[in-house]
Design a protein around this motif. Structure first.
Motif, PDB file in Angstrom:
ATOM      1  N   LEU A  84       0.826  -1.207   0.000  1.00 23.21           N
ATOM      2  CA  LEU A  84       0.000   0.000   0.000  1.00 23.21           C
ATOM      3  C   LEU A  84       0.862   1.260   0.000  1.00 23.21           C
ATOM      4  O   LEU A  84       0.599   2.203  -0.757  1.00 23.21           O
ATOM      5  CB  LEU A  84      -0.921  -0.001   1.223  1.00 23.21           C
ATOM      6  N   LEU A  85       1.888   1.269   0.825  1.00 27.50           N
ATOM      7  CA  LEU A  85       2.766   2.435   0.886  1.00 27.50           C
ATOM      8  C   LEU A  85       3.434   2.693  -0.461  1.00 27.50           C
ATOM      9  O   LEU A  85       3.574   3.846  -0.890  1.00 27.50           O
ATOM     10  CB  LEU A  85       3.830   2.237   1.972  1.00 27.50           C
ATOM     11  N   ARG A  86       3.866   1.633  -1.126  1.00 31.77           N
ATOM     12  CA  ARG A  86       4.481   1.778  -2.453  1.00 31.77           C
ATOM     13  C   ARG A  86       3.496   2.416  -3.439  1.00 31.77           C
ATOM     14  O   ARG A  86       3.862   3.311  -4.206  1.00 31.77           O
ATOM     15  CB  ARG A  86       4.935   0.420  -2.980  1.00 31.77           C
ATOM     16  N   LEU A  87       2.245   1.975  -3.408  1.00 34.14           N
ATOM     17  CA  LEU A  87       1.246   2.512  -4.321  1.00 34.14           C
ATOM     18  C   LEU A  87       0.890   3.958  -3.969  1.00 34.14           C
ATOM     19  O   LEU A  87       0.691   4.794  -4.855  1.00 34.14           O
ATOM     20  CB  LEU A  87      -0.005   1.629  -4.293  1.00 34.14           C
ATOM     21  N   PHE A  88       0.823   4.264  -2.667  1.00 36.43           N
ATOM     22  CA  PHE A  88       0.603   5.652  -2.251  1.00 36.43           C
ATOM     23  C   PHE A  88       1.748   6.538  -2.758  1.00 36.43           C
ATOM     24  O   PHE A  88       1.527   7.642  -3.256  1.00 36.43           O
ATOM     25  CB  PHE A  88       0.519   5.762  -0.724  1.00 36.43           C
ATOM     26  N   PHE A  89       2.964   6.025  -2.624  1.00 41.60           N
ATOM     27  CA  PHE A  89       4.148   6.787  -3.024  1.00 41.60           C
ATOM     28  C   PHE A  89       4.154   7.045  -4.534  1.00 41.60           C
ATOM     29  O   PHE A  89       4.654   8.066  -4.995  1.00 41.60           O
ATOM     30  CB  PHE A  89       5.418   6.027  -2.615  1.00 41.60           C
ATOM     31  N   HIS A 112      -7.110   1.684   5.747  1.00 37.73           N
ATOM     32  CA  HIS A 112      -5.685   1.356   5.809  1.00 37.73           C
ATOM     33  C   HIS A 112      -4.848   2.618   5.999  1.00 37.73           C
ATOM     34  O   HIS A 112      -3.851   2.602   6.738  1.00 37.73           O
ATOM     35  CB  HIS A 112      -5.257   0.632   4.533  1.00 37.73           C
ATOM     36  N   ARG A 113      -5.229   3.695   5.329  1.00 34.23           N
ATOM     37  CA  ARG A 113      -4.507   4.965   5.507  1.00 34.23           C
ATOM     38  C   ARG A 113      -4.555   5.411   6.971  1.00 34.23           C
ATOM     39  O   ARG A 113      -3.565   5.884   7.528  1.00 34.23           O
ATOM     40  CB  ARG A 113      -5.120   6.059   4.624  1.00 34.23           C
ATOM     41  N   PHE A 114      -5.727   5.256   7.589  1.00 33.28           N
ATOM     42  CA  PHE A 114      -5.887   5.644   8.987  1.00 33.28           C
ATOM     43  C   PHE A 114      -4.984   4.814   9.885  1.00 33.28           C
ATOM     44  O   PHE A 114      -4.332   5.346  10.797  1.00 33.28           O
ATOM     45  CB  PHE A 114      -7.348   5.479   9.423  1.00 33.28           C
ATOM     46  N   VAL A 115      -4.931   3.496   9.643  1.00 32.56           N
ATOM     47  CA  VAL A 115      -4.082   2.607  10.445  1.00 32.56           C
ATOM     48  C   VAL A 115      -2.614   2.998  10.305  1.00 32.56           C
ATOM     49  O   VAL A 115      -1.865   3.023  11.291  1.00 32.56           O
ATOM     50  CB  VAL A 115      -4.299   1.135  10.023  1.00 32.56           C
ATOM     51  N   LEU A 116      -2.184   3.303   9.085  1.00 30.49           N
ATOM     52  CA  LEU A 116      -0.795   3.703   8.859  1.00 30.49           C
ATOM     53  C   LEU A 116      -0.491   5.036   9.545  1.00 30.49           C
ATOM     54  O   LEU A 116       0.602   5.232  10.090  1.00 30.49           O
ATOM     55  CB  LEU A 116      -0.508   3.798   7.364  1.00 30.49           C
ATOM     56  N   LYS A 117      -1.453   5.948   9.526  1.00 38.81           N
ATOM     57  CA  LYS A 117      -1.268   7.233  10.202  1.00 38.81           C
ATOM     58  C   LYS A 117      -1.145   7.023  11.702  1.00 38.81           C
ATOM     59  O   LYS A 117      -0.336   7.678  12.371  1.00 38.81           O
ATOM     60  CB  LYS A 117      -2.453   8.151   9.890  1.00 38.81           C
ATOM     61  N   GLU A 118      -1.941   6.115  12.229  1.00 37.80           N
ATOM     62  CA  GLU A 118      -1.866   5.792  13.659  1.00 37.80           C
ATOM     63  C   GLU A 118      -0.499   5.195  13.987  1.00 37.80           C
ATOM     64  O   GLU A 118       0.104   5.504  15.027  1.00 37.80           O
ATOM     65  CB  GLU A 118      -2.975   4.820  14.024  1.00 37.80           C
ATOM     66  N   LYS A 119       0.014   4.355  13.104  1.00 37.32           N
ATOM     67  CA  LYS A 119       1.329   3.755  13.295  1.00 37.32           C
ATOM     68  C   LYS A 119       2.413   4.832  13.307  1.00 37.32           C
ATOM     69  O   LYS A 119       3.367   4.767  14.081  1.00 37.32           O
ATOM     70  CB  LYS A 119       1.592   2.752  12.160  1.00 37.32           C
TER      71      LYS A 119
END
Length: 249
Positions: A84-89, A112-119
């Motif tokens: 997901l991060l690769r695709l966002f990038f 998923h974006r929310f979970v990554l932001k929380e991380k």
């Protein structure tokens, strides 16, 4: 370079290089670009820092690309999160990602974006706490850094500088450039000896299997075992046909 990589600030990590007195040094492979020199490339001239940026683009694609390719034990990301991060990038929209990954709906991507932001928020708090801890903890042992291409990050990497020095004396009684007394059975001790052995190889150099064997024969008679473990632990890499070997960045 492993120590410099782990000691770098977030800003230095983002750039992929550090500035030292006379050089810019790539954190990803150790390449050094001397200050005060003009570097030609494709009919263009670049000053040192610009040329270091070109080096990262040409050799590593980007710092993000390099970091996302590290072992998941080092990044703390699942394969799905990494994808997901690769695709966002890459700048893809939630709808495009949903179609590419076959995920139920675009709202799932937003979750998923929310979970990554929380991380990210958790990571900031943890980093701050660790920085504050360093200012007060006078008893913390000096652990050896984990090499970036480690394939199995677990308790075997739990080794201090003092322990490493003791193991080097035990298994290399004539010094780290001398022969190895025996190849240890314990995995933690194997790792310690492999850290020493890999120093006999040059970065940015391709070796034939014969050249690898010649160097390892001077370390220990069972050079085949040493070669296998250097690859298994992520210190060396090779082509599928075994024709070329090199030290992993």
């Amino acid at each position: 370079m492993i120590e410099k990589f782990w000691e770098a600030t977030i800003e230095e990590m983002k750039k992929g290089y550090i500035e030292e007195a006379n050089v810019y040094q790539c954190l990803l492979c150790g390449e050094q670009i001397e200050k005060g020199v003009i570097y030609p490339e494709n009919n263009m001239l670049y000053e040192a820092e610009k040329f270091m940026i070109r080096h990262i683009d040409n050799k590593h694609v980007s710092t993000f690309e390099y970091l996302s390719g590290l072992n998941k034990k080092l990044t703390g990301l699942t394969e799905h999160q990494n994808s997901l991060l690769r695709l966002f990038f890459e700048g893809k929209s939630d709808v495009e990602i949903q179609k590419e990954l076959g995920i139920g709906s675009a709202s799932t991507i937003r979750n998923h974006r929310f979970v990554l932001k929380e991380k990210e928020r958790q990571a900031k708090i943890f980093l701050t706490m660790m920085e504050l801890l360093k200012e007060r903890d006078n008893h913390a042992p000096a652990f050896l850094p984990v090499h970036k291409n480690a394939t199995m990050v677990d308790d075997r990497y739990n080794i201090t500088e003092e322990e490493q020095a003791e193991l080097e004396s035990k298994f290399f009684p004539e010094g780290i450039n001398g022969p190895m007394l025996k190849f240890p059975k314990k995995e933690k001790q194997k790792l310690s000896t492999l850290r020493v052995i890999i120093q006999r190889f040059e970065q940015e150099k391709n070796y034939t299997e014969k050249e690898i064997n010649t160097i390892l024969k001077n370390v220990y008679e069972d050079y085949v075992t040493l070669r296998r473990y250097l690859i298994e632990y992520g210190f060396l890499d090779r082509k599928d046909d075994g024709s070329t070997y090199w030290v992993k960045d």
